[in-house]
Design an enzyme around this catalytic site. Structure first.
Site: not given
Length: 341
Positions: A120, A144, A148
């Site tokens: 991402s 989040y 990643k």
């Protein structure tokens, strides 16, 4: 392919099979629908095997790869909403990081050493300059993004320890759009966390209005700017990354983006044009963990993969609206028997 019933996974499965690959897909339907699996079967001409499975169940994953050996893995399965990750960070670390650890452990045991990882652009956080190159420092601003980043570090360490491993992490920017057939699209469970499916649900009457999270960012119209990229372009990028794995060992990081930013207000205007009416919106407070602007420098993808995005925001809105208007309530639910299909 993990997360094969998800938005990007389902489109990539179709892209891979159209190019001659056979795909074994797994998903636990935490944020996807069995209906997507049925649609992939319709588009895949029999080259798709699906098994309902949670990656954290290493025993079942090991057994699957024992029965159905594979020569490479494309790893999508993850939770993916920035705001939600701030509210339930432990769930994100459990799903995203633990699932990746389990997958890599089973791959090592089964002798599979080729992987394309769905990463991402959120890893970059508040970047100092735009567009963002792969060598920009990692500055994740929410759980989040940190999951990643952690997964990339795990993969880099595995490649360091096992020199025969070939891994590419694709940091793509904001996926949007739908399959041009109208059979596949984005159909998240509950309230969408991404802006385009939310707009689409407003357009079809499932939501009253779009909530714009902040209009006081240092951007031309005050709303956040993102590099929206058509999901079919992303699927093509994954296919090319998979087919290029043999060109180099170790861990490579590659951006997928258009190199052009679009604000939330501009996206809303474009979708209004696609559906033929002005869509209502309301400005609300900023969302925790968001940043003002994220736009890719996609030149490395052109250099290493021969990839370039060919679809624009108008194409994304047209295709997303085509899927939503033909599927106003998303995918029709199918039985979840947990069996192979």
């Amino acid at each position: 392919m993990t997360g094969a019933a998800g938005f990007i996974g389902s489109h990539t499965a179709v892209e891979l099979m159209a190019a001659g690959h056979d795909v074994v897909g797994v998903d636990n339907f935490a944020n996807s629908s069995p209906g997507a699996v049925e649609r992939v079967h319709r588009l895949a001409d029999g080259r798709f095997t699906f098994v309902e499975l949670d990656l954290r169940d290493r025993t079942s994953l090991n057994e699957l790869l024992r029965r159905r050996p594979v020569d490479a893995v494309v790893h999508f399965a993850a939770r993916k909403a920035v705001g939600e990750s701030v509210d339930i960070p432990l769930d994100y670390y459990d799903t995203n990081v633990n699932a990746t650890l389990g997958l890599v452990s089973v791959m090592l045991e089964r002798g599979v050493n080729r992987l394309v990882f769905s990463s991402s652009c959120s890893i970059y956080g508040e970047a100092e300059s735009m567009p963002i190159r792969e060598d920009a420092p990692a500055r994740p601003t929410n759980p989040y993004a940190r999951t990643k980043w952690m997964c990339e570090q795990i993969l880099a360490d595995v490649c360091q320890r096992h020199p025969d491993w070939q891994v590419t992490s694709l940091r793509y920017f904001n996926p949007a759009g739908a399959h041009p057939s109208g059979l596949l699209g984005e159909d998240p469970r509950g309230v969408p966390n991404n802006v385009l499916p939310y707009i689409a649900q407003v357009a079809v009457g499932r939501r009253a209005e779009l909530s714009i999270f902040g209009d006081d960012y240092p951007t031309p119209d005050g709303t956040g700017i993102r590099d929206y990229i058509h999901v079919v372009d992303i699927a093509e990028g994954h296919r090319l990354a998979l087919e290029a794995l043999g060109e180099a060992t170790g861990h490579r990081v590659i951006n997928l983006g258009t190199g052009h930013g679009t604000s939330v207000r501009e996206l809303l205007t474009a979708f209004s044009a696609a559906c033929g009416r002005e869509l209502p919106s309301r400005v609300v407070a900023r969302r925790p963990g968001d940043v003002a602007e994220l736009v890719a420098d996609p030149s490395l993808a052109r250099e290493l993969l021969g990839w370039k995005a060919t679809r624009d925001v108008a194409d994304m809105c047209r295709d997303a609206w085509n899927f939503q208007r033909h599927n106003p309530n998303g995918y029709a639910e199918t039985d979840r028997g947990g069996t192979e299909q």
